[in-house]
Design a protein around this motif. Sequence first.
Motif, PDB file in Angstrom:
ATOM      1  N   ILE A 114      72.195  40.849  -5.279  1.00  0.00           N
ATOM      2  CA  ILE A 114      71.288  41.923  -4.876  1.00  0.00           C
ATOM      3  C   ILE A 114      71.981  42.967  -4.008  1.00  0.00           C
ATOM      4  N   ALA A 115      73.242  42.729  -3.641  1.00  0.00           N
ATOM      5  CA  ALA A 115      73.968  43.654  -2.768  1.00  0.00           C
ATOM      6  C   ALA A 115      74.758  44.657  -3.594  1.00  0.00           C
ATOM      7  N   ALA A 116      74.948  45.825  -3.044  1.00  0.00           N
ATOM      8  CA  ALA A 116      75.758  46.844  -3.709  1.00  0.00           C
ATOM      9  C   ALA A 116      77.141  46.284  -4.023  1.00  0.00           C
ATOM     10  N   ALA A 117      77.678  46.639  -5.174  1.00  0.00           N
ATOM     11  CA  ALA A 117      78.943  46.090  -5.657  1.00  0.00           C
ATOM     12  C   ALA A 117      80.125  46.541  -4.807  1.00  0.00           C
ATOM     13  N   ARG A 118      81.200  45.790  -4.897  1.00  0.00           N
ATOM     14  CA  ARG A 118      82.466  46.186  -4.278  1.00  0.00           C
ATOM     15  C   ARG A 118      82.885  47.536  -4.850  1.00  0.00           C
ATOM     16  N   GLY A 119      83.304  48.430  -3.994  1.00  0.00           N
ATOM     17  CA  GLY A 119      83.679  49.774  -4.433  1.00  0.00           C
ATOM     18  C   GLY A 119      82.598  50.808  -4.204  1.00  0.00           C
ATOM     19  N   VAL A 120      81.354  50.367  -4.016  1.00  0.00           N
ATOM     20  CA  VAL A 120      80.276  51.282  -3.660  1.00  0.00           C
ATOM     21  C   VAL A 120      80.466  51.693  -2.193  1.00  0.00           C
ATOM     22  N   PRO A 121      80.387  52.988  -1.876  1.00  0.00           N
ATOM     23  CA  PRO A 121      80.652  53.445  -0.501  1.00  0.00           C
ATOM     24  C   PRO A 121      79.484  53.157   0.436  1.00  0.00           C
ATOM     25  N   VAL A 122      79.411  51.918   0.905  1.00  0.00           N
ATOM     26  CA  VAL A 122      78.337  51.494   1.801  1.00  0.00           C
ATOM     27  C   VAL A 122      78.681  51.901   3.228  1.00  0.00           C
ATOM     28  N   VAL A 123      77.782  52.658   3.852  1.00  0.00           N
ATOM     29  CA  VAL A 123      77.976  53.090   5.235  1.00  0.00           C
ATOM     30  C   VAL A 123      77.483  52.031   6.199  1.00  0.00           C
ATOM     31  N   ASP A 124      76.348  51.428   5.879  1.00  0.00           N
ATOM     32  CA  ASP A 124      75.743  50.410   6.737  1.00  0.00           C
ATOM     33  C   ASP A 124      75.011  49.420   5.841  1.00  0.00           C
ATOM     34  N   GLU A 125      75.085  48.118   6.173  1.00  0.00           N
ATOM     35  CA  GLU A 125      74.531  47.109   5.284  1.00  0.00           C
ATOM     36  C   GLU A 125      74.105  45.888   6.084  1.00  0.00           C
ATOM     37  N   ASN A 126      72.999  45.262   5.650  1.00  0.00           N
ATOM     38  CA  ASN A 126      72.529  44.048   6.303  1.00  0.00           C
ATOM     39  C   ASN A 126      71.922  43.133   5.252  1.00  0.00           C
ATOM     40  N   LEU A 127      72.349  41.858   5.226  1.00  0.00           N
ATOM     41  CA  LEU A 127      71.840  40.862   4.297  1.00  0.00           C
ATOM     42  C   LEU A 127      71.545  39.586   5.070  1.00  0.00           C
TER      43      LEU A 127
END
Length: 265
Positions: A23-36
Amino acid sequence: MPRRVTAELDLDLGASVDLIFQIAAARGVPVVDENLTFAQGERRYTATELVDQAGSRLHRLTAEEGPLSVRYDALVAGPAQSPRTSDLDTIGYLRPSRYCQSDEVFAQARRQFRGLAGRDLLAAVSGFVASTVTYTPGLSFGTDSAVTTLATGQGVCRDYAHLVIALLRAMDMPARYAACFAPGLEPMDFHAVVEAFVEGRWEVVDATRLAPRAHFVRIATGRDAADTAFLTTLSGIAALASVEVTAVALGDLVVDDPEDTVLLR
């Protein structure tokens, strides 16, 4: 354009359930902030992250009996890096797979799309599926395949994607399945689209035409839905009580022309 994406899953578990989440954005996606997070009341679980060759991030954990709450949110900004592609990848994405039986639709594809190649083929296949399949939530099943969709003419995004993939592979064009967040999608949910290998790069196709492709955020990539399921139970019993997904573009949505070339971001 920045995008805010979230996923909330609530499950009821039996004892010692072994689970995989995508359910998390894939590797290589430019994630600025993330919480799981994974929680049972006051208890918090730490999942093991595994990353496949396409950059899909799998989170695995074993949880005990009781309700499990899964929460994910991320802020994504800018274009993503497309997963690397090798000759071996393109060969794999030409072969029939569980839900994309290109061998079974081979004869029809060869008759209907004879003489077409490249973007002409891509446009013809996408247009055919868009015009002959009706978007019908609740009437298709998780076991339906491209052959089923071709016969019934109904389905949801996964069914559209499987049929497009099967027809493209039958015409010797590598095609793969991508799960994504889709700002502008209605009804909102995890979304499934196709990437076709044209002129040395993967171009995204969405025969549902329900959301602008330029804002999509990649979650997982594979041969078909079997590789990209947002939840897999490896052992034990887990009942999915609820799923809520949001995806918002922090700006105006672009107008999507199906004839435009778009890369999955």
